[in-house]
Design a protein around this motif. Structure first.
Motif, PDB file in Angstrom:
ATOM      1  N   UNK A   1       7.287  -5.590  -9.512  1.00 11.38           N
ATOM      2  CA  UNK A   1       6.667  -6.416  -8.403  1.00 11.38           C
ATOM      3  C   UNK A   1       7.233  -7.758  -8.383  1.00 11.38           C
ATOM      4  N   UNK A   2       8.097  -8.009  -7.047  1.00  9.33           N
ATOM      5  CA  UNK A   2       8.793  -9.529  -7.121  1.00  9.33           C
ATOM      6  C   UNK A   2       7.726 -10.254  -6.588  1.00  9.33           C
ATOM      7  N   UNK A   3       6.938  -9.893  -5.638  1.00  7.47           N
ATOM      8  CA  UNK A   3       5.764 -10.896  -5.293  1.00  7.47           C
ATOM      9  C   UNK A   3       4.345 -10.366  -5.657  1.00  7.47           C
ATOM     10  N   UNK A   4       3.855 -11.431  -6.483  1.00 11.60           N
ATOM     11  CA  UNK A   4       2.733 -10.962  -7.228  1.00 11.60           C
ATOM     12  C   UNK A   4       1.468 -11.150  -6.234  1.00 11.60           C
ATOM     13  N   UNK A   5       0.448 -10.004  -6.408  1.00 14.20           N
ATOM     14  CA  UNK A   5      -1.085 -10.251  -5.846  1.00 14.20           C
ATOM     15  C   UNK A   5      -1.597 -11.428  -6.343  1.00 14.20           C
ATOM     16  N   UNK A   6      -2.813 -11.844  -5.620  1.00 14.93           N
ATOM     17  CA  UNK A   6      -3.780 -12.850  -6.223  1.00 14.93           C
ATOM     18  C   UNK A   6      -4.580 -12.527  -7.432  1.00 14.93           C
ATOM     19  N   UNK A   7      -4.722 -11.061  -7.569  1.00 17.43           N
ATOM     20  CA  UNK A   7      -5.339 -10.565  -8.784  1.00 17.43           C
ATOM     21  C   UNK A   7      -4.529 -10.446  -9.931  1.00 17.43           C
ATOM     22  N   UNK A   8      -3.273 -10.649  -9.756  1.00 19.85           N
ATOM     23  CA  UNK A   8      -2.446 -10.337 -10.974  1.00 19.85           C
ATOM     24  C   UNK A   8      -2.507 -11.244 -12.024  1.00 19.85           C
ATOM     25  N   UNK A   9      -2.569 -10.744 -13.223  1.00 26.13           N
ATOM     26  CA  UNK A   9      -3.004 -11.849 -14.194  1.00 26.13           C
ATOM     27  C   UNK A   9      -1.865 -12.821 -14.442  1.00 26.13           C
ATOM     28  N   UNK A  10      -0.800 -13.054 -13.965  1.00 27.93           N
ATOM     29  CA  UNK A  10       0.259 -13.999 -13.939  1.00 27.93           C
ATOM     30  C   UNK A  10       0.531 -14.602 -12.845  1.00 27.93           C
ATOM     31  N   UNK A  11      -0.421 -14.560 -11.787  1.00 31.18           N
ATOM     32  CA  UNK A  11      -0.229 -14.990 -10.369  1.00 31.18           C
ATOM     33  C   UNK A  11      -0.151 -16.463 -10.456  1.00 31.18           C
ATOM     34  N   UNK A  12      -0.686 -17.333 -11.549  1.00 31.38           N
ATOM     35  CA  UNK A  12      -0.629 -18.759 -11.425  1.00 31.38           C
ATOM     36  C   UNK A  12       0.803 -19.257 -11.944  1.00 31.38           C
ATOM     37  N   UNK A  13       1.566 -18.348 -12.584  1.00 32.58           N
ATOM     38  CA  UNK A  13       2.923 -18.716 -12.934  1.00 32.58           C
ATOM     39  C   UNK A  13       3.991 -18.353 -11.606  1.00 32.58           C
ATOM     40  N   UNK A  14       3.550 -17.305 -10.962  1.00 35.49           N
ATOM     41  CA  UNK A  14       4.327 -16.900  -9.604  1.00 35.49           C
ATOM     42  C   UNK A  14       3.272 -16.596  -8.705  1.00 35.49           C
TER      43      UNK A  14
END
Length: 518
Positions: free
Chosen positions: A226-239
């Motif tokens: 996944x190139x564009x992460x969703x807000x519920x992704x655990x690493x969303x704060x980084x990307x």
């Protein structure tokens, strides 16, 4: 590492030093001038510029860190590489023509041309501090950690070796030695990295080949693509989702690739503007390739090595699967990335100190004197870097993230003052200083009062705030054109058909990547 691996690495060291010595020699009766030492005599061809840009950029923290992020996050971390390729098009087309027209040695020198000596001095001192105590120490410490992981050599001895190696090949010849030996460094980096990626993917497919391995990776760990992460992704704060395409990452990349002495210096040494632009585009295509070298092994490790203690161990552990001899080549590629970054960094430190500070207070000296000062400063910076690396970074578990966070406090203001200085006639010295100081204050405020805001988003918002602050200062002062501003009407930003085709190729490839793995 076996005896064969050590032999391969030893041959690499000897060959590199021999080539650096040959390149560094001057013709009989000719002494190195400051232009020879700091800007390679303005003689760099496009292929040397492009290779040197990448060699300066890729170091241990990128290889180890991005491979670790590939293990933890996936292909999304490649946005740092791929968006840099797009940024390089802008730098080549709009920034380089202005810099070369001014005939500058350093970025602070441009700020003096455009604003005044106060802005130049403030930014020169700032960059020297960051380069020596943040960037240089980081390269040493993370590089030594990588070497220790692979060979077991103590961190201190690893740092001493890296310093001695970097000094041996770069101290005498200056930027010319760095740039031309970087060609060898990049070839080794690319070949070693591609071979590691091939072996990794072949292991995933259990001997069925790299293509089958890549397809299996997408089937077994689809979340890693996944190139564009969703807000519920655990690493969303980084990307943070779409921000990697339209937000603060542009500001970070413009600062790094366009206004960073450590990087742009080799483009300033181009034979011609067209040669510099071709070199930057060569670097852009290499950036498109980098995720294959540094991210894919990390994703493969997520399938092959599920019990890693830390993501950053992914790349060193994958190296253990390399056959004898090849492991030595891949290790040489890793060390090549480290020492080329050290050589580039110390050369930039010596250039800024000598040309922006020392030459002002000790004018009228001969060229040999300034070159000697430059060499002395390079050596001194290496020594300080070794001595300060552990005290400054040894207590941080994630040194690279700390460095990004620290430099990110100042990045928005740097981009704001450069862009306004280049493209807005009314921008004044006071407005530039306000943007630089405001960047740190705004960043601190966001950090304290909105801690949940992702780092990349904060950079974008602070950039907007810095621009508005600079405009406000100009309006308070009384809107007027500054006398030393370069007249854009006298400049041509037209580029050759070849450049335009290369740029279109980068955009098409990037579009294909993001459409495929959105």
């Amino acid at each position: 590492m076996s005896k064969l691996d050590v032999s391969v690495f030893f041959i690499y060291v000897v060959v590199l030093l021999a080539i650096a010595y040959i390149i560094s020699r001057e013709k009989v009766g000719h002494e190195k001038s400051t232009k020879d030492y700091f800007l390679a005599g303005g003689s760099l061809p496009w292929w040397a510029i492009g290779a040197s840009l990448i060699a300066a950029n890729i170091s241990a923290e990128q290889i180890i860190g991005m491979s670790g992020s590939g293990f933890a996050i996936g292909l999304g971390i490649a946005s740092y590489e791929w968006m840099a390729a797009a940024t390089l098009i802008i730098v080549a087309k709009y920034c380089l023509p202005i810099f070369l027209k001014h005939g500058i040695y350093t970025m602070p020198e441009f700020l003096e041309h455009r604003f005044d000596r106060r802005v130049k001095t403030v930014m020169a001192v700032f960059w020297l501090g960051v380069y020596v105590f943040v960037n240089l120490t980081a390269i040493f410490w993370l590089g030594a950690l990588a070497i220790k992981t692979i060979t077991g050599v103590d961190n201190l001895y690893g740092m001493i070796f890296l310093a001695a190696f970097a000094a041996a090949y770069s101290l005498y010849g200056g930027l010319k030695a760095v740039a031309f030996t970087d060609i060898i460094q990049v070839v080794i980096l690319v070949l070693g990295g591609l071979f590691l990626s091939y072996i990794s993917l072949d292991m995933v497919s259990e001997g069925q080949g790299a293509i089958a391995g890549f397809q299996l990776l997408q089937d077994r760990v689809p979340e890693k693509f996944d190139m564009v992460l969703d807000k519920d992704h655990p690493f969303y704060a980084n990307l943070p989702g779409i921000s990697v395409l339209i937000g603060g990452m542009w500001i970070m990349n413009l600062s790094y690739w366009g206004f960073n002495q450590y990087i742009i210096q080799r483009a300033l040494a181009a034979k011609t503007l067209q040669e510099g632009q071709k070199g930057i585009m060569f670097a852009a295509y290499l950036k498109l390739l980098m995720p294959v070298i540094v991210v894919l092994p990390g994703i493969a490790a997520a399938v092959l090595l599920t019990d890693l203690e830390t993501p950053d161990a992914a790349y060193p552990m994958m190296m253990q699967f390399m056959p004898e001899g090849i492991k030595g080549l891949v290790f040489a590629a890793l060390v090549a990335a480290i020492v080329s970054s050290l050589g580039s960094m110390t050369n930039s430190i010596s250039t800024i100190f000598t040309m922006d500070i020392y030459a002002y207070y000790r004018p009228g000296k001969n060229q040999k004197h300034y070159v000697t000062v430059g060499r002395s400063v390079s050596l001194f910076a290496l020594i300080v870097g070794v001595l300060c690396a552990k005290p400054l970074l040894g207590n941080f578990e994630q040194a690279f993230q700390y460095i990004q966070e620290f430099t990110g406090f100042f990045t928005p203001g740097i981009v704001a003052l450069f862009i306004l200085g280049m493209f807005w006639k009314q921008a004044s010295a006071n407005s530039a200083l306000a943007a630089a100081i405001g960047s740190a204050l705004f960043s601190l405020a966001f950090k304290l009062f909105w801690p949940a805001l992702p780092f990349i988003d904060r950079v974008g918002l602070v950039f907007i705030a810095c621009v508005l602050l600079a405009v406000f200062v100009v309006l308070v002062e009384g809107k007027k054109a500054q006398p030393d501003v370069a007249k854009l009407s006298d400049m041509s930003f037209a580029t050759s058909q070849q450049f335009n085709l290369l740029a279109a190729g980068v955009v098409l490839v990037l579009t294909a990547f993001y459409v495929s793995w959105w």
